[in-house]
Each structure stands twice: as structure tokens, then as C-alpha cells.
Scaffold this motif. Structure first.
Motif, PDB file in Angstrom:
ATOM      1  N   LYS A 103       0.809  -1.309  -0.030  1.00 38.33           N
ATOM      2  CA  LYS A 103       0.017  -0.078  -0.066  1.00 38.33           C
ATOM      3  C   LYS A 103       0.879   1.290  -0.013  1.00 38.33           C
ATOM      4  O   LYS A 103       0.642   2.209  -0.579  1.00 38.33           O
ATOM      5  N   HIS A 104       1.941   1.346   0.693  1.00 37.77           N
ATOM      6  CA  HIS A 104       2.867   2.191   0.844  1.00 37.77           C
ATOM      7  C   HIS A 104       3.541   2.697  -0.543  1.00 37.77           C
ATOM      8  O   HIS A 104       3.637   3.752  -1.182  1.00 37.77           O
ATOM      9  N   ILE A 105       3.918   1.502  -1.422  1.00 41.11           N
ATOM     10  CA  ILE A 105       4.529   1.613  -2.726  1.00 41.11           C
ATOM     11  C   ILE A 105       3.290   2.126  -3.477  1.00 41.11           C
ATOM     12  O   ILE A 105       3.749   3.160  -4.444  1.00 41.11           O
ATOM     13  N   GLU A 106       2.158   1.761  -3.556  1.00 43.35           N
ATOM     14  CA  GLU A 106       1.142   2.165  -4.366  1.00 43.35           C
ATOM     15  C   GLU A 106       0.666   3.596  -4.318  1.00 43.35           C
ATOM     16  O   GLU A 106       0.460   3.877  -5.291  1.00 43.35           O
ATOM     17  N   GLY A 107       0.847   4.234  -2.996  1.00 45.94           N
ATOM     18  CA  GLY A 107       0.330   5.462  -3.008  1.00 45.94           C
ATOM     19  C   GLY A 107       1.686   6.295  -3.747  1.00 45.94           C
ATOM     20  O   GLY A 107       1.179   7.423  -4.109  1.00 45.94           O
ATOM     21  N   VAL A 108       2.743   5.766  -3.764  1.00 50.59           N
ATOM     22  CA  VAL A 108       3.705   6.562  -4.878  1.00 50.59           C
ATOM     23  C   VAL A 108       3.544   6.332  -6.290  1.00 50.59           C
ATOM     24  O   VAL A 108       3.708   7.340  -7.056  1.00 50.59           O
ATOM     25  N   ILE A 109       3.409   5.220  -6.607  1.00 54.56           N
ATOM     26  CA  ILE A 109       3.517   4.754  -7.785  1.00 54.56           C
ATOM     27  C   ILE A 109       2.152   4.911  -8.582  1.00 54.56           C
ATOM     28  O   ILE A 109       2.195   4.884  -9.878  1.00 54.56           O
ATOM     29  N   GLY A 110       1.100   4.815  -8.031  1.00 51.74           N
ATOM     30  CA  GLY A 110      -0.335   5.159  -8.509  1.00 51.74           C
ATOM     31  C   GLY A 110      -0.290   6.261  -9.543  1.00 51.74           C
ATOM     32  O   GLY A 110      -0.602   6.130 -10.771  1.00 51.74           O
TER      33      GLY A 110
END
Length: 413
Positions: free
Chosen positions: A387-394
Motif C-alpha cells: 500500500k505504501h508503494i502504491e501510494g507513490v507509483i499510482g
């Protein structure tokens, strides 16, 4: 006159030596076959053995090891035919309206289970549905409902950063990725030995050096042992259990306290010439291929002392064991070194045109267990990290996909 070879009274005639030897050979063979069958059954019932693959990885001539193609652990692990940790195949030619993300890294990215069974066995296996890539793929597909998003786990346990350079050119870039996430920050990031050379110091040279090196009697014996270890359930089981016992009873040797500031100074000399250089190079290679590079510095249990008050009891035990397993003051060195490594890596990645994500301090407030040992994560730990990664790469994916003409919603959910 009586025959001297004839039995006297109740004396039992002696078998010829060759018959005795043959009988013992058959007896030993039957015993070994029974033990092999029992070991095979035990591994199937309790260790997830599929009857075909005893080992999770195999030799690779370019990067030393590769997850075994078509490997199955019936407790929840599966590799596809090229060694990606995924139950489905991945076509080299990318399907229409597909955004393809690769996750590269070592055992944390792969989703290895806990390695401290003497403290906890609950997370011995992390199944395919609870790895970082699985959660990230789920979240991204929900965020982009009109687009097919693939997140492919191409991690290799024990890998170092220089192996990424090989794997990119050997295989990954052939699959037309749109983005590659490199989850690093443990295996070769914190070496402080003077003169460290990561190519020479790679700790997992595995079996190829012994087998392909000088043809000594030792190498011959090892080659035969390695064959049996890969083919025999009995030898495999006995060897693994012997290693566990050896780990429990082996001493730690001399444990001289280190000076954190001195170690940090050494790290500042060694890291830029080794792992940091590799990060710069794989970021540049990825960018040059028209692929978005994202570098994530992974979490580590030894940095989680600030969460002690919210840790569940077992995680506190894991944390205490982690600190005590290193030389005295190593935890203080790690606390000093990690922020410097993060800042230094971020600067290099961003100068190279990539995106950097710091994941070393993302679990504040979590009340569930996050770590299974020093660097491997529970399903909850993987989910939060995804979820932390998705917040940046989304937002990055939305912009990149739109530029490539894919079906992208106007805004993220």
C-alpha cells in the motif's frame, strides 16, 4: 572317512563370502529404500513437497541461482515455467491494454517465510496470495479497473544488487515492462569490512564454485553429495535437520563491541563504491530502456525499536533476538547508518531519473505482527508495504499509461 566340509552335529553351514556380501547389500538397500519412502512421505505431509522439486532454486550460469521453474510447495508457493513467483504464465509479448510492473529484489521481495523457527513457526511459508506483488497487483487493479495491471514477482532469494544488472539484460527487459520496482536495502548495503568488493565477497557462491573449481577429492565428494541432496528425499531431509541442529549448538565466537561512528565512517567509504554504484547502474539501464525505475529501501526489524510499545509479544522477542544476534552496538550503528544510506541512495536514484521510496519507517501504529525475523515480513507487513508503494507509483502509472494510450480513469479511487 568323513567329509571334512560336511557339517558336524547341529553346526550351521557358513555361507560363502559373496553370498554374505550380497545379502548385506540387499538388506541395506531395502532399509535405505524404506527410509527414503518414509522421508518422501514426511516431506509430502509436513513440508509441502510436491513429489518433484526438493529445492526452491536451481543453478543459473549468469546470476548464480534462479527460483526453480514450475516449483510447487503445496502449502502455498508456486513458480511459473520461467521461475517467476506466480501461478500464471507471463507472455513475452505484452497483451493489449496491459500495464506491466516487475518486482525485483531478494528474499523480502520474494516473500520468504520466517527463518527463526525456534522462536516462531506461524509464518514458515508465505503463500503466493500474501506476497508484496500479490497485494500490489490487487490494489492497482482496483485503482485502474479499465486496464489490465500485472505485477510480476521476479525476486531471487540471496541476490545482491549486481545480479539485477545481469537479470535485466538476460531476461526481464525482454518482457516489455513499463515499470520495475527494485526492493533492496539489506543484503549488500551495510558492509563495513575494509577493502570490501561485492563481486568477490558475495556470500552465496552456492555449489558451482566447488563443483566447477579445481578437481579435488573434496570437490568430487561434494558433487556426489549435491546430486543426492537434490534427488533423495532422505538425504535432503537429514541434511536440512542437521543444519538446524548445527545452528542451535554452534557458538557465536568472539563478540567484540563495535564503535558505531567508526563503522559508519567505513560504510561511507565502502557503500558508494559497491552497492550504490550498482543501484545507479541498474536505474540507468532501466531508464535507458524506456522503463520507469522505482527503488525501494526495504524495512528491517533492527530499525523498529521505536515500535516496541505497540509490538505484539512475539515480535518483541524477535526484535530482542535480532539485536542480541549481532555484535554489541550493531543496532546503534544500524540506526545511524540507515538514514545516511537512505538519503545517499535517494540522491543517486533521483539524479539517474528514477523514483526512490523509503520504507524503513512505515509501520508506526501497527498493532499486528509485521516481521517474521530480521527482514522478512508477515502477510500484514507485505500488505502495508504494498500500500505504501502504491501510494507513490499510482499517480506515476496513471500518467505513464495515459501517455501510452491505455484505458485510464480520470482519477484514482
Amino acid at each position: 572317512m568323513s567329509d571334512p566340509a560336511a557339517p558336524v552335529g547341529n553346526e550351521i553351514p557358513r555361507l560363502p563370502a559373496w553370498k554374505t556380501a550380497l545379502f548385506l547389500f540387499i538388506l541395506l538397500g531395502a532399509g535405505a529404500a524404506i527410509l527414503e519412502g518414509l522421508a518422501h512421505l514426511y516431506l509430502k505431509l509436513f513440508r509441502g513437497y510436491d513429489g518433484k522439486h526438493l529445492i526452491q532454486y536451481e543453478f543459473d550460469p549468469y546470476k548464480n541461482i534462479l527460483p526453480t521453474p514450475n516449483y510447487v510447495d503445496t502449502r502455498g508457493i508456486q513458480h511459473n515455467s520461467v521461475g517467476f513467483r506466480r501461478s500464471s504464465e507471463v507472455t513475452v509479448e505484452k497483451p493489449a491494454n496491459t500495464y506491466r510492473v516487475f518486482l525485483m529484489g531478494a528474499s523480502t521481495a520474494y516473500g520468504l517465510g520466517g527463518l527463526w523457527p525456534h522462536l516462531q513457526r506461524d509464518f514458515e511459508v508465505i503463500d503466493n496470495s500474501h506476497t508484496i506483488d500479490a497485494y500490489l497487483e490487487r490494489d492497482l487493479r482496483a485503482a485502474f479497473p479499465g486496464m489490465n495491471v500485472e505485477v510480476i514477482n521476479a525476486a531471487i532469494t540471496s541476490t545482491w544488487t549486481h545480479h539485477h544488472l545481469i537479470y535485466l539484460n538476460q531476461k526481464i527487459l525482454r518482457y516489455q515492462p513499463d515499470m520495475i520496482i527494485f526492493l533492496d536495502g539489506f543484503n549488500d548495503f551495510y558492509h563495513t569490512t575494509p577493502g570490501h568488493d561485492q563481486f568477490a565477497a558475495y556470500a552465496y557462491g552456492e555449489q558451482s564454485h566447488r563443483i566447477m573449481g579445481p578437481p579435488t577429492l573434496t570437490s568430487l565428494a561434494f558433487q556426489n553429495f549435491w546430486w543426492f541432496y537434490r534427488k533423495s528425499a532422505l538425504v535432503h531431509l537429514v541434511t536440512r535437520e542437521a543444519r538446524k541442529l548445527g545452528g542451535l549448538f554452534s557458538g557465536r565466537g568472539e563478540r567484540t563491541s563495535i564503535d558505531p561512528d567508526e563503522q559508519l565512517q567505513r560504510l561511507q567509504e565502502i557503500f558508494p563504491a559497491n552497492a550504490l554504484t550498482m543501484v545507479h547502474r541498474y536505474t540507468m539501464i532501466t531508464k535507458d530502456a524506456g522503463v520507469l525505475p522505482v527503488v525501494v529501501h526495504q524495512p528491517m526489524l533492527i530499525l523498529e525499536g521505536h515500535r516496541a510499545a505497540s509490538m505484539v509479544e512475539i515480535e518483541k522477542k524477535l526484535f530482542d533476538f535480532n539485536v542480541s544476534s549481532y555484535v554489541p552496538n550493531y543496532d546503534q550503528f544500524a540506526l545511524k547508518a540507515a538514514p545516511w544510506v537512505v538519503d545517499t541512495t535517494r540522491a543517486v536514484v533521483e539524479q539517474s531519473g528514477g523514483t526512490f521510496i523509503d520504507a524503513t519507517n512505515i509501520y508506526g501504529g501497527e498493532t499486528q505482527q509485521i516481521f517474521t525475523d530480521y527482514a522478512h515480513l508477515t502477510p500484514r507487513g507485505n500488505e502495508v508495504l504494498a500500500k505504501h508503494i502504491e501510494g507513490v507509483i499510482g499517480p506515476m502509472i496513471r500518467s505513464d499509461a495515459r501517455a501510452k494510450g491505455l484505458s485510464v480513469p480520470d482519477s484514482l479511487p
